[in-house]
Design a protein around this motif. Structure first.
Motif, PDB file in Angstrom:
ATOM      1  N   ILE A 181       0.692  -1.360  -0.107  1.00  0.00           N
ATOM      2  CA  ILE A 181      -0.382  -0.200  -0.120  1.00  0.00           C
ATOM      3  C   ILE A 181       0.807   0.856   0.116  1.00  0.00           C
ATOM      4  CG2 ILE A 181      -1.559   1.238   1.763  1.00  0.00           C
ATOM      5  CD1 ILE A 181      -2.781  -1.204   2.327  1.00  0.00           C
ATOM      6  N   LEU A 182       1.785   0.946   0.868  1.00  0.00           N
ATOM      7  CA  LEU A 182       2.698   2.665   0.997  1.00  0.00           C
ATOM      8  C   LEU A 182       3.827   2.651  -0.219  1.00  0.00           C
ATOM      9  CD1 LEU A 182       4.768   4.462   2.283  1.00  0.00           C
ATOM     10  CD2 LEU A 182       5.822   2.523   3.359  1.00  0.00           C
ATOM     11  N   LEU A 183       4.105   1.588  -1.003  1.00  0.00           N
ATOM     12  CA  LEU A 183       4.650   1.488  -1.861  1.00  0.00           C
ATOM     13  C   LEU A 183       3.880   2.232  -3.221  1.00  0.00           C
ATOM     14  CD1 LEU A 183       7.124   1.221  -3.591  1.00  0.00           C
ATOM     15  CD2 LEU A 183       6.690  -0.640  -4.577  1.00  0.00           C
ATOM     16  N   THR A 184       2.531   1.363  -4.001  1.00  0.00           N
ATOM     17  CA  THR A 184       1.777   2.207  -4.229  1.00  0.00           C
ATOM     18  C   THR A 184       1.792   3.077  -4.208  1.00  0.00           C
ATOM     19  OG1 THR A 184       1.219  -0.100  -4.897  1.00  0.00           O
ATOM     20  CG2 THR A 184      -0.488   1.736  -5.372  1.00  0.00           C
ATOM     21  N   ALA A 185       0.835   3.713  -2.942  1.00  0.00           N
ATOM     22  CA  ALA A 185       0.330   5.519  -3.419  1.00  0.00           C
ATOM     23  C   ALA A 185       2.245   6.535  -3.270  1.00  0.00           C
ATOM     24  CB  ALA A 185       0.096   6.166  -1.494  1.00  0.00           C
ATOM     25  N   LEU A 186       3.060   6.390  -2.962  1.00  0.00           N
ATOM     26  CA  LEU A 186       4.181   6.498  -3.532  1.00  0.00           C
ATOM     27  C   LEU A 186       4.321   6.611  -4.919  1.00  0.00           C
ATOM     28  CD1 LEU A 186       6.787   8.396  -1.711  1.00  0.00           C
ATOM     29  CD2 LEU A 186       8.133   5.894  -2.284  1.00  0.00           C
ATOM     30  N   SER A 187       4.470   6.103  -5.068  1.00  0.00           N
ATOM     31  CA  SER A 187       4.608   6.120  -7.034  1.00  0.00           C
ATOM     32  C   SER A 187       3.613   7.037  -7.828  1.00  0.00           C
ATOM     33  CB  SER A 187       4.303   4.297  -7.331  1.00  0.00           C
ATOM     34  OG  SER A 187       5.330   3.803  -6.504  1.00  0.00           O
ATOM     35  N   PHE A 188       2.082   6.748  -7.274  1.00  0.00           N
ATOM     36  CA  PHE A 188       1.053   7.071  -7.711  1.00  0.00           C
ATOM     37  C   PHE A 188       1.666   8.790  -7.721  1.00  0.00           C
ATOM     38  CE2 PHE A 188      -1.354   3.463  -8.486  1.00  0.00           C
ATOM     39  CZ  PHE A 188      -1.840   3.382  -9.676  1.00  0.00           C
ATOM     40  N   ASN A 189       1.999   8.841  -6.620  1.00  0.00           N
ATOM     41  CA  ASN A 189       2.112  10.055  -5.678  1.00  0.00           C
ATOM     42  C   ASN A 189       3.732  11.622  -6.822  1.00  0.00           C
ATOM     43  OD1 ASN A 189       0.756  11.420  -4.572  1.00  0.00           O
ATOM     44  ND2 ASN A 189       1.136  10.107  -2.190  1.00  0.00           N
ATOM     45  N   LEU A 190       4.622  10.042  -7.093  1.00  0.00           N
ATOM     46  CA  LEU A 190       5.597  10.219  -7.315  1.00  0.00           C
ATOM     47  C   LEU A 190       5.606  10.851  -9.459  1.00  0.00           C
ATOM     48  CD1 LEU A 190       8.019   8.126  -6.057  1.00  0.00           C
ATOM     49  CD2 LEU A 190       8.357  10.483  -6.014  1.00  0.00           C
ATOM     50  N   VAL A 191       4.234   9.739  -9.953  1.00  0.00           N
ATOM     51  CA  VAL A 191       3.978  10.052 -10.667  1.00  0.00           C
ATOM     52  C   VAL A 191       2.895  11.009 -11.212  1.00  0.00           C
ATOM     53  CG1 VAL A 191       2.869   8.936 -13.393  1.00  0.00           C
ATOM     54  CG2 VAL A 191       4.507   7.807 -12.330  1.00  0.00           C
ATOM     55  N   GLY A 192       2.070  11.986 -10.267  1.00  0.00           N
ATOM     56  CA  GLY A 192       1.522  12.894  -9.966  1.00  0.00           C
ATOM     57  C   GLY A 192       2.232  14.277 -10.562  1.00  0.00           C
ATOM     58  N   ASP A 193       3.275  13.980  -8.902  1.00  0.00           N
ATOM     59  CA  ASP A 193       4.360  15.130  -9.367  1.00  0.00           C
ATOM     60  C   ASP A 193       4.782  15.306 -10.308  1.00  0.00           C
ATOM     61  OD1 ASP A 193       3.343  15.809  -6.586  1.00  0.00           O
ATOM     62  OD2 ASP A 193       4.626  14.828  -5.738  1.00  0.00           O
ATOM     63  N   ALA A 194       5.319  14.457 -10.947  1.00  0.00           N
ATOM     64  CA  ALA A 194       6.002  14.900 -12.142  1.00  0.00           C
ATOM     65  C   ALA A 194       5.129  15.415 -13.358  1.00  0.00           C
ATOM     66  CB  ALA A 194       7.115  12.920 -12.851  1.00  0.00           C
ATOM     67  N   LEU A 195       4.105  14.398 -12.949  1.00  0.00           N
ATOM     68  CA  LEU A 195       3.018  15.360 -14.258  1.00  0.00           C
ATOM     69  C   LEU A 195       2.584  16.311 -14.455  1.00  0.00           C
ATOM     70  CD1 LEU A 195       0.472  11.927 -14.817  1.00  0.00           C
ATOM     71  CD2 LEU A 195       2.347  12.743 -16.405  1.00  0.00           C
ATOM     72  N   ARG A 196       2.344  17.384 -13.103  1.00  0.00           N
ATOM     73  CA  ARG A 196       1.792  18.474 -12.879  1.00  0.00           C
ATOM     74  C   ARG A 196       3.362  19.278 -13.081  1.00  0.00           C
ATOM     75  NH1 ARG A 196       1.061  18.930  -7.055  1.00  0.00           N
ATOM     76  NH2 ARG A 196       2.696  18.489  -5.975  1.00  0.00           N
ATOM     77  N   ASP A 197       4.768  18.632 -13.136  1.00  0.00           N
ATOM     78  CA  ASP A 197       5.871  19.778 -13.094  1.00  0.00           C
ATOM     79  C   ASP A 197       5.224  20.003 -14.648  1.00  0.00           C
ATOM     80  OD1 ASP A 197       6.204  20.195 -10.917  1.00  0.00           O
ATOM     81  OD2 ASP A 197       8.130  18.286 -10.603  1.00  0.00           O
ATOM     82  N   ILE A 198       5.223  18.721 -15.403  1.00  0.00           N
ATOM     83  CA  ILE A 198       5.347  18.856 -17.445  1.00  0.00           C
ATOM     84  C   ILE A 198       4.066  19.197 -18.022  1.00  0.00           C
ATOM     85  CG2 ILE A 198       5.367  17.486 -19.061  1.00  0.00           C
ATOM     86  CD1 ILE A 198       7.008  14.846 -16.903  1.00  0.00           C
ATOM     87  N   LEU A 199       2.794  19.563 -17.359  1.00  0.00           N
ATOM     88  CA  LEU A 199       2.022  20.293 -17.896  1.00  0.00           C
ATOM     89  C   LEU A 199       1.305  20.984 -17.323  1.00  0.00           C
ATOM     90  CD1 LEU A 199      -0.180  16.124 -17.549  1.00  0.00           C
ATOM     91  CD2 LEU A 199       0.829  17.212 -19.878  1.00  0.00           C
ATOM     92  N   ASP A 200       1.850  21.654 -16.351  1.00  0.00           N
ATOM     93  CA  ASP A 200       1.029  22.713 -15.517  1.00  0.00           C
ATOM     94  C   ASP A 200       1.695  23.858 -16.440  1.00  0.00           C
ATOM     95  OD1 ASP A 200       0.886  25.041 -14.514  1.00  0.00           O
ATOM     96  OD2 ASP A 200       1.488  24.031 -12.192  1.00  0.00           O
TER      97      ASP A 200
END
Length: 282
Positions: free
Chosen positions: A256-275
């Motif tokens: 659970i911890l690893l999956t949640a962390l991984s989605f957050n890492l991808v989401g943060d990257a997408l925010r930097d790229i798409l914003d």
């Protein structure tokens, strides 16, 4: 392709993407990867004194308190948790987009009503509201998904509302209106496309929150009900064996911890790229 290349240049985002892809593949292939049926109680899955078996041998991650293979249950639990994460978060993003766009574009009375209702929903702690709704309804996979969606849309609505208000005052929108374009054309042809990156980012980030919330509800006994496995109810069923069989809690908790962390890492990257405010910087 541009987004994928940008993610590849960020080690943390690449790690998150690899883990997310790995979890999705395992979840989709659970019927083929799982060595046992997740509901089968096996006589050789318990020791002579009735205790669960530790990791090793034919049971890769050990067995649970009923002699069921933990690895198989975690694989099928991934399907449950990800389905709820995708469905609940998809509904939450759709509701948030609708409320935010309508409130930000129409202004006036309709805007005030929608945003005051959003403020009211924000005032309630999301977990307590989810517990109340889940307790009132009969818990099941789809009920849990609906409950989570009903408490997770407010953040998206506020972000979309702010962006829609800004977009509605841009010159190209004013020009489109002066040419006689209707509200629907302006909304769907000019405003909504600008909000898609925001929806993608918050959709990705929200999956992590949704997975955690589903695990919390299942751990409290008001989420997905046994025998259908989910990561949360696996921990719930094994909590009394935390000291005698710590692997029953450690493995699902770590996933659970690893999956949640991984989605957050991808989401943060997408925010930097798409914003749009981040483009051209650095």
């Amino acid at each position: 392709m541009r987004v994928l290349k940008a993610i590849m240049r960020q080690p943390s985002a690449l790690f998150g993407l690899v883990v997310v892809a790995f979890v999705i593949v395992l979840a989709l292939g659970a019927p083929w990867f799982a060595p046992f049926n997740p509901g089968d109680q096996m006589f050789d899955g318990l020791s002579l004194d009735g205790a669960p078996l530790p990791p090793g041998g034919q049971f890769l991650l050990g067995t649970d308190t009923l002699g069921r293979d933990l690895f198989s249950r975690l694989l099928f639990g991934a399907r449950t948790s990800l389905v709820i994460g995708l469905v609940a978060n998809g509904i939450a993003v759709a509701i948030g987009l609708f409320v935010g766009i309508v409130a930000g574009y129409l202004r006036g009375f309709a805007s005030n009503v929608l945003m005051r209702f959003t403020d009211l929903m924000t005032a309630f702690p999301a977990l307590l509201l989810a517990i109340m709704l889940a307790a009132l309804l009969r818990p099941s996979l789809w009920i849990v998904a609906m409950v989570i969606a009903l408490v997770n849309w407010v953040q998206v609505a506020r972000i979309v509302y702010t962006e829609t208000r800004s977009l509605a005052e841009r010159d190209f929108i004013m020009a489109e209106r002066s040419l006689g374009a209707g509200h629907l054309r302006v909304l769907f042809m000019h405003i909504l496309p600008h909000l898609i990156p925001t929806a993608i980012v918050w959709g990705t980030l929200g999956i992590a929150t949704t997975v955690l919330l589903e695990a919390t509800l299942s751990f409290l006994g008001i989420g997905v009900q046994p025998p259908q496995p989910s990561w949360g109810n696996i921990i719930f069923e094994s909590q009394s064996y935390f000291q005698a069989a710590p692997w029953l809690v450690f493995f699902p908790g770590a996933i659970i911890l690893l999956t949640a962390l991984s989605f957050n890492l991808v989401g943060d990257a997408l925010r930097d790229i798409l914003d749009p405010t981040q483009r051209g910087r650095g």
